[in-house]
Design a protein around this motif. Structure first.
Motif, PDB file in Angstrom:
ATOM      1  N   ASN A   1      -6.266   6.251   7.406  1.00 22.63           N
ATOM      2  CA  ASN A   1      -6.054   6.830   6.081  1.00 22.63           C
ATOM      3  C   ASN A   1      -4.688   6.425   5.554  1.00 22.63           C
ATOM      4  OD1 ASN A   1      -7.383   9.834   7.497  1.00 22.63           O
ATOM      5  ND2 ASN A   1      -8.512   8.279   6.390  1.00 22.63           N
ATOM      6  N   HIS A   2      -4.599   6.308   4.228  1.00 26.63           N
ATOM      7  CA  HIS A   2      -3.292   6.076   3.624  1.00 26.63           C
ATOM      8  C   HIS A   2      -2.566   7.384   3.342  1.00 26.63           C
ATOM      9  CE1 HIS A   2      -3.994   1.651   2.280  1.00 26.63           C
ATOM     10  NE2 HIS A   2      -3.837   1.800   3.573  1.00 26.63           N
ATOM     11  N   SER A   3      -3.269   8.516   3.399  1.00 25.02           N
ATOM     12  CA  SER A   3      -2.506   9.769   3.454  1.00 25.02           C
ATOM     13  C   SER A   3      -2.692  10.368   4.833  1.00 25.02           C
ATOM     14  CB  SER A   3      -2.880  10.780   2.382  1.00 25.02           C
ATOM     15  OG  SER A   3      -4.002  10.418   1.688  1.00 25.02           O
ATOM     16  N   LYS A   4      -1.597  10.450   5.528  1.00 24.72           N
ATOM     17  CA  LYS A   4      -1.631  10.915   6.916  1.00 24.72           C
ATOM     18  C   LYS A   4      -1.017  12.302   7.000  1.00 24.72           C
ATOM     19  CE  LYS A   4      -1.410   6.376   9.142  1.00 24.72           C
ATOM     20  NZ  LYS A   4      -1.673   5.516   7.997  1.00 24.72           N
ATOM     21  N   PHE A   5      -1.293  12.963   8.117  1.00 26.68           N
ATOM     22  CA  PHE A   5      -0.825  14.333   8.303  1.00 26.68           C
ATOM     23  C   PHE A   5      -0.252  14.484   9.709  1.00 26.68           C
ATOM     24  CE2 PHE A   5      -4.212  14.267   5.262  1.00 26.68           C
ATOM     25  CZ  PHE A   5      -3.811  15.157   4.274  1.00 26.68           C
ATOM     26  N   ILE A   6       0.873  15.182   9.820  1.00 29.69           N
ATOM     27  CA  ILE A   6       1.358  15.580  11.141  1.00 29.69           C
ATOM     28  C   ILE A   6       0.802  16.972  11.400  1.00 29.69           C
ATOM     29  CG2 ILE A   6       3.353  16.167  12.543  1.00 29.69           C
ATOM     30  CD1 ILE A   6       4.895  14.010  10.948  1.00 29.69           C
TER      31      ILE A   6
ATOM     32  N   ALA B   1       0.846  -1.191   0.000  1.00 27.11           N
ATOM     33  CA  ALA B   1       0.000   0.000   0.000  1.00 27.11           C
ATOM     34  C   ALA B   1       0.880   1.238   0.000  1.00 27.11           C
ATOM     35  CB  ALA B   1      -0.901   0.010   1.231  1.00 27.11           C
ATOM     36  N   THR B   2       0.600   2.142  -0.928  1.00 31.61           N
ATOM     37  CA  THR B   2       1.354   3.389  -0.930  1.00 31.61           C
ATOM     38  C   THR B   2       0.464   4.528  -0.443  1.00 31.61           C
ATOM     39  OG1 THR B   2       0.730   3.826  -3.211  1.00 31.61           O
ATOM     40  CG2 THR B   2       2.845   2.718  -2.850  1.00 31.61           C
ATOM     41  N   GLY B   3       1.100   5.581  -0.003  1.00 32.82           N
ATOM     42  CA  GLY B   3       0.337   6.723   0.487  1.00 32.82           C
ATOM     43  C   GLY B   3       1.217   7.939   0.665  1.00 32.82           C
ATOM     44  N   PHE B   4       0.618   8.963   1.259  1.00 29.57           N
ATOM     45  CA  PHE B   4       1.335  10.204   1.531  1.00 29.57           C
ATOM     46  C   PHE B   4       1.526  10.363   3.034  1.00 29.57           C
ATOM     47  CE2 PHE B   4      -0.779  11.909  -2.453  1.00 29.57           C
ATOM     48  CZ  PHE B   4       0.391  12.094  -3.158  1.00 29.57           C
TER      49      PHE B   4
END
Lengths: 278, 352
Positions: free
Chosen positions: A228-233, A2-5
């Motif tokens: 989520n596969h795009s996560k945020f700090i 799985a790829t993401g951001f």
């Protein structure tokens, strides 16, 4: 795989290179020259034509610096009492966040889609097949993040593809490639989680206990989304970034609602039959 | 006080009135607080236009009429006018409905993609299938009725074939699908992130179904009264049913409003409030109930039926349009999507 951001908002400088790179690579039309008039953010939000959006968060909670203060010493993290009880709150004061599709583990848009146009591709990204979508628009209110949007001129719904075409060719997505501060990181989800964990710990050690990772099952999944596969700090509560604290999977309620409707149908049918018998 | 002093005095001099200003002062910007992002909606509203709530209404009438025809058959009724009205109504409704739905698609020419897959967790998918299958079955039943009424151009092959349709069996088999067509429109709304809809997940389907049946009853009663067709026994039965179903609908709407709590705000907004309270609650339920429980006259029955039909339409209108307002309100969504906010029934898998 799985790829993401992973989008680290603490190093984002608001240059909008990601927005531009995304528009160029994906050949998305411009948003026009509308000015919001209440912030420097004139893009406002993600839409069918804008798959990366840099939010400009101005956080004026802390007082401004006044008087004779050694700014160089402050920038080098020298902690000392400031005149007039002022504080320098570098990260909290002027924050940017490059928003993007969250590529949910259990994606509400994908579950809502009646045509099967929205799929998970081989990179485990949520992808809309443009040749299948018939523009019913049901995915739009299903999205808990307001990402996927109908484009009236086209009829169909669009959102970030995580540069499916570039990934197939072994390239990273255009936004991550263009990001000059590495605020946008692309990679395998597990690897990004490790990076995020390290970075959050580092921020905590540097005196920013409010830093946290958004998009984990704890934040983005207690309602069934599974993360989520795009996560945020993030450095503040999610609402500051226009993100919900605890999004949920709307389709979890379909079975219960159907049973309730079946019960109601039985009761109403029986009542009508009773009335018809006289 | 340097910069902040200047800013303070400027803020005092400037008149706001909620209008955007040329100078940008985040400290005093009325739109700027930590609870949202400049008031920009965090979720997107559905694009659905007028075709959708008109379909919700017409589809409901068709589904309700089918229920009446089937129960009439099962009870061995013989009133031909009643069966003609209900069956042709369902046929007409199931003919108009797909047109409206396809019209609303962004890519109408791809409407058949709805039937390339069946997804049980997507009410849009199950609803499309139910509408297609139920529409076809009710079409069969109506075709037999048409053949018996001599509308298929006399005694030809098609007419003889149509008369072979086992209409009672088909009607009974189609009933669950028909009822689903009446109810799924509500389920369609709750399976979204829109707080006003999602909050009322348990009762939205039942409420839409009760409204579908009350509309179907009123429509049938209206047509029979206007044409002076129905037997008095039929008209009496319809009236009794209208009364009870309206009471059920009133209870379901009341329970829904309690359940929605503060998230029902759009229903009482300046724009929708008069339509919902005046059109649906008072005009569409209370007034018809008074008329139906009072003295029996043809005029009163006709007026009651018209009021129920208008109220049923306005109910769907305010629900769909209210959902737009609900989606546009950041406070509404954020308070709903909280850990211990609007959804107490979600079991916590873990907390921070």
């Amino acid at each position: 795989m799985a790829t993401g951001f992973l989008t680290d908002t603490t190093v984002c400088i608001g240059c909008k290179a990601c927005e531009v790179a995304c528009k160029q690579w994906n050949q998305l039309p411009a948003d026009g020259y509308e000015l919001t008039g209440d912030s420097y953010d004139n893009t406002k939000q993600l839409s069918g034509d804008t798959w990366r959006h840099v939010a400009f968060i101005e956080n004026p909670k802390k007082k401004r610096l006044t008087g004779d203060v050694d700014l160089v010493a402050l920038a080098e993290d020298v902690k000392e009492d400031l005149p007039n009880g002022a504080e320098l709150d570098g990260l909290g004061r002027w924050t940017f966040m490059s928003d993007v599709c969250k590529h949910c583990v259990e994606a509400p848009c994908q579950q809502a889609c009646p045509t099967g146009a929205i799929i998970r591709n081989e990179f485990d990204n949520v992808y809309i097949q443009p040749d299948v979508c018939n523009g019913c628009g049901y995915c739009v209110p299903a999205c808990p993040y307001g990402v996927i949007t109908s484009v009236p001129e086209d009829g169909r719904a669009f959102k970030c593809t995580l540069c499916y075409d570039r990934q197939i060719d072994g390239l990273e997505p255009a936004c991550a490639k263009a990001c000059p501060t590495n605020s946008i990181m692309f990679g395998e989800v597990e690897e990004l989680e490790r990076v995020a964990e390290e970075r959050v710990k580092q921020l905590h050690d540097r005196g920013y206990p409010q830093a946290f990772l958004y998009g984990t099952p704890e934040v983005g999944g207690t309602g069934g989304i599974g993360g989520n596969h795009s996560k945020f700090i993030l450095m503040d509560v999610p609402e500051t970034y226009n993100l919900p604290e605890n999004p949920f999977l709307p389709q979890d309620k379909v079975a219960g609602a159907t049973v309730a409707s079946a019960v109601a149908a039985t009761v109403i049918g029986a009542v009508v039959a009773w009335a018809f018998r006289g | 006080m340097g910069v902040s002093g200047i800013r303070g005095s400027m803020a005092e001099e400037t008149k706001r009135n909620g209008k955007p200003e040329t100078s940008h002062r985040p400290e005093t910007d009325p739109k700027r607080d930590d609870k949202n992002y400049y008031g920009i909606p965090p979720i997107k509203r559905a694009h659905w236009t007028w075709q959708i709530y008109v379909y919700f209404w017409i589809g409901g009438i068709g589904a309700g009429s089918h229920l009446l025809a089937t129960i009439g058959h099962l009870l061995g009724w013989k009133d031909e006018a009643f069966f003609r009205t209900t069956k042709y109504t369902t046929l007409a409704a199931m003919t108009i409905s797909p047109v409206l739905l396809i019209w609303d698609l962004g890519r109408p020419e791809r409407f058949l993609n709805m039937l390339r897959i069946l997804k049980l967790r997507s009410p849009m998918s199950t609803g499309s299938w139910a509408l297609s299958v139920f529409g076809s079955m009710s079409g069969l039943v109506a075709t037999k009725q048409a053949a018996e009424d001599g509308l298929l151009l006399g005694d030809n092959f098609a007419s003889r074939l149509a008369k072979l349709v086992p209409d009672r069996l088909v009607s009974v088999l189609a009933l669950p699908l028909g009822l689903y067509v009446g109810a799924y429109t509500g389920i369609l709304l709750i399976a979204t992130s829109v707080p006003m809809w999602a909050r009322n997940w348990l009762l939205m389907g039942p409420t839409f179904l009760s409204s579908a049946v009350s509309s179907g009853l009123s429509w049938t009663s209206l047509v029979l009264h206007l044409g002076n067709w129905g037997e008095s026994k039929t008209l009496g039965a319809l009236k009794r049913a209208e009364r009870v179903v309206l009471v059920i609908e009133a209870i379901l709407i009341a329970a829904s409003l309690i359940r929605m709590g503060k998230w029902s705000k759009p229903l009482f907004s300046k724009k929708l409030g008069p339509l919902f309270v005046g059109g649906t609650l008072i005009g569409g339920i209370a007034a018809p109930l008074v008329l139906l429980f009072g003295k029996e006259t043809r005029e009163r029955s006709i007026l009651a039926s018209v009021l129920v039909l208008v109220g049923g339409f306005l109910f769907r209108y305010v629900m769909v349009v209210g959902g737009r307002e609900s989606a546009d309100d950041p406070e509404s969504y954020f308070s709903f999507a909280k850990k211990d906010g609007g959804r107490p029934e979600v079991s916590g898998e873990g907390s921070e």
